[in-house]
Design a protein around this motif. Structure first.
Motif, short mmCIF file in Angstrom:
data_model
loop_
_atom_site.label_atom_id
_atom_site.label_comp_id
_atom_site.label_asym_id
_atom_site.label_seq_id
_atom_site.Cartn_x
_atom_site.Cartn_y
_atom_site.Cartn_z
N GLN A 236 0.81 -1.22 0.00
CA GLN A 236 0.00 0.00 0.00
C GLN A 236 0.85 1.28 0.00
O GLN A 236 0.36 2.34 -0.37
CB GLN A 236 -0.93 0.01 1.22
CG GLN A 236 -1.93 -1.15 1.23
CD GLN A 236 -2.89 -1.08 0.07
OE1 GLN A 236 -3.40 -0.02 -0.27
NE2 GLN A 236 -3.15 -2.22 -0.56
N LYS A 237 2.10 1.18 0.42
CA LYS A 237 2.97 2.36 0.37
C LYS A 237 3.45 2.65 -1.05
O LYS A 237 3.87 3.76 -1.35
CB LYS A 237 4.17 2.16 1.30
CG LYS A 237 3.81 2.09 2.78
CD LYS A 237 5.05 1.91 3.63
CE LYS A 237 4.69 1.86 5.11
NZ LYS A 237 5.89 1.65 5.96
N LEU A 238 3.40 1.65 -1.90
CA LEU A 238 3.86 1.81 -3.28
C LEU A 238 2.72 2.00 -4.26
O LEU A 238 2.91 2.61 -5.32
CB LEU A 238 4.69 0.58 -3.69
CG LEU A 238 5.96 0.31 -2.88
CD1 LEU A 238 6.54 -1.04 -3.26
CD2 LEU A 238 6.98 1.41 -3.12
N GLU A 239 1.55 1.48 -3.92
CA GLU A 239 0.42 1.53 -4.84
C GLU A 239 -0.88 1.58 -4.05
O GLU A 239 -1.32 0.59 -3.48
CB GLU A 239 0.42 0.29 -5.74
CG GLU A 239 -0.75 0.26 -6.72
CD GLU A 239 -0.83 -1.06 -7.47
OE1 GLU A 239 -0.83 -1.02 -8.71
OE2 GLU A 239 -0.89 -2.11 -6.82
N HIS A 243 -0.69 7.25 -3.82
CA HIS A 243 0.64 6.68 -4.05
C HIS A 243 0.70 6.13 -5.47
O HIS A 243 0.51 4.94 -5.71
CB HIS A 243 0.94 5.57 -3.04
CG HIS A 243 1.05 6.04 -1.62
ND1 HIS A 243 -0.05 6.16 -0.80
CD2 HIS A 243 2.12 6.43 -0.89
CE1 HIS A 243 0.34 6.59 0.38
NE2 HIS A 243 1.64 6.77 0.35
N ASP A 244 0.94 7.01 -6.40
CA ASP A 244 1.02 6.62 -7.80
C ASP A 244 2.46 6.26 -8.16
O ASP A 244 3.41 6.88 -7.69
CB ASP A 244 0.54 7.76 -8.71
CG ASP A 244 -0.93 8.08 -8.50
OD1 ASP A 244 -1.69 7.13 -8.21
OD2 ASP A 244 -1.30 9.25 -8.59
N ARG A 245 2.60 5.25 -9.01
CA ARG A 245 3.92 4.81 -9.44
C ARG A 245 4.35 5.54 -10.71
O ARG A 245 3.52 5.87 -11.54
CB ARG A 245 3.93 3.31 -9.69
CG ARG A 245 3.75 2.47 -8.45
CD ARG A 245 3.76 0.98 -8.78
NE ARG A 245 2.56 0.58 -9.52
CZ ARG A 245 2.52 -0.36 -10.44
NH1 ARG A 245 3.64 -0.98 -10.80
NH2 ARG A 245 1.40 -0.67 -11.05
N GLU A 246 5.65 5.76 -10.83
CA GLU A 246 6.19 6.39 -12.03
C GLU A 246 6.68 5.36 -13.03
O GLU A 246 7.06 5.70 -14.14
CB GLU A 246 7.34 7.34 -11.65
CG GLU A 246 6.89 8.51 -10.78
CD GLU A 246 8.04 9.43 -10.42
OE1 GLU A 246 9.20 9.08 -10.76
OE2 GLU A 246 7.80 10.48 -9.81
N GLY A 277 -1.78 -4.90 -7.49
CA GLY A 277 -3.06 -4.56 -8.07
C GLY A 277 -2.90 -4.08 -9.50
O GLY A 277 -3.61 -4.51 -10.40
N GLY A 278 -1.95 -3.17 -9.70
CA GLY A 278 -1.69 -2.63 -11.03
C GLY A 278 -0.71 -3.47 -11.81
O GLY A 278 -0.21 -4.50 -11.34
N THR A 279 -0.41 -3.01 -13.03
CA THR A 279 0.47 -3.73 -13.93
C THR A 279 1.91 -3.78 -13.43
O THR A 279 2.41 -2.83 -12.84
CB THR A 279 0.44 -3.06 -15.32
OG1 THR A 279 -0.91 -3.02 -15.79
CG2 THR A 279 1.30 -3.79 -16.31
N LEU A 280 2.57 -4.90 -13.68
CA LEU A 280 3.99 -5.04 -13.38
C LEU A 280 4.73 -5.59 -14.60
O LEU A 280 4.25 -6.52 -15.24
CB LEU A 280 4.22 -6.00 -12.20
CG LEU A 280 3.98 -5.47 -10.79
CD1 LEU A 280 4.17 -6.59 -9.78
CD2 LEU A 280 4.93 -4.32 -10.47
#
Length: 286
Positions: A236-239, A243-246, A277-280
């Motif tokens: 949750q700290k990253l996404e 907390h949006d990822r670059e 949750g999001g793409t990796l």
């Protein structure tokens, strides 16, 4: 590459459900905001549906040499690597309500599946030293509700000789060479260790994996294991909201951790479990 048609289909599915849930209506107009009856909230039917949804969301990306499913009868020792493997809360979404009961971690689940009952293990640790911290730099650490639980966590890790409990975090330390004074810290030495069929090491101190200090411990833990379960991904700290990822790459040195283990044990099966949750983008792991 995906197509515009696929993106449009996904968009429609997402917003159809959002509209059905009233997420674009004033909160006072949404009937679900008034549900307080425990026969509805966390009812057995809803819990079963949540479990089924979680199970169906699991995706098998690749299965070389039919490594999966693993057989408990064939595993004499398994190494579980990754900080998220011991944190059950990382498996929950960012809109969850704090659960009434502890959430089993991946480590808990594997131990249960293999018939290993660490709850029968009683850790023995030395007299506690007040205001003493054995961790002088980045150390493997796990959330810990009590000093006794911290002692137990140290006993579960064969490389942990000393531990420090501070701010409900348990630092697992291999020696007392970094001993220094920290107000409020409590430390002690582990007097015995659980006899492991399941071994765990963080590899990284958290999913951000900004340092490689824990790689050596992970390599040591994996020695003589029949299989390595490597838990990577996000938390949750990253996404999460705000907390949006670059980038969609694996955070920090996570991919390097995989490469290090693969180089050290080229013939040992590595099962990579991704929590996200999001793409990796998987890079070398793919």
């Amino acid at each position: 590459m995906t197509t515009e048609e696929a993106v449009t289909t996904a968009f429609k599915r997402l917003f159809r459900v959002r509209l059905q849930l009233g997420m674009h209506d004033p909160p006072t107009h949404v009937q679900y905001n008034y549900l307080q009856n425990t026969t509805v909230v966390r009812s057995p039917e809803h819990m079963a549906l949540a479990r089924a949804a979680a199970q169906k969301s699991i995706t098998l990306y690749r299965n070389e040499a039919d490594t999966l499913p693993l057989s408990a009868d064939d595993i004499k020792k398994i190494a579980i690597i990754g900080p998220s493997a011991v944190n059950g809360l990382v498996l929950l979404g960012n809109n969850m309500v704090t659960p009434d009961e502890p959430v089993p971690s991946i480590l808990d689940a594997v131990q249960d599946a293999l018939g290993v009952n660490p709850n029968n293990y009683t850790a023995r640790c030395s007299t506690v030293e007040e205001d003493v911290d054995y961790c002088s730099g980045p150390c493997p650490a796990v959330p810990s509700a009590s000093l006794e639980n911290c002692c137990w966590n140290c006993g579960m890790n064969p490389n942990c000789m000393h531990y420090t409990w501070l701010n409900y975090t348990c630092a697992l330390v291999s020696s007392d060479s970094g001993r220094h004074t920290v107000k409020g810290a409590k430390s002690a030495r582990c007097l015995d260790h659980y006899q492991h069929k399941v071994l765990w090491a963080g590899g990284c101190s958290d999913p951000a994996c900004s340092k490689t200090d824990g790689f050596a411990e992970a390599v040591t833990i994996a020695n003589a294991s029949d299989v390595i379960l490597l838990v990577l991904g996000l938390d949750q700290k990253l996404e999460s909201e705000g907390h949006d990822r670059e980038t969609i790459e694996l955070p920090g040195h996570q991919e390097d951790l995989f490469s290090t283990l693969r180089t050290a044990y080229p013939h040992t099966p590595i099962v990579v479990l991704l929590i996200h949750g999001g793409t990796l983008a998987l890079g070398k792991i793919a």
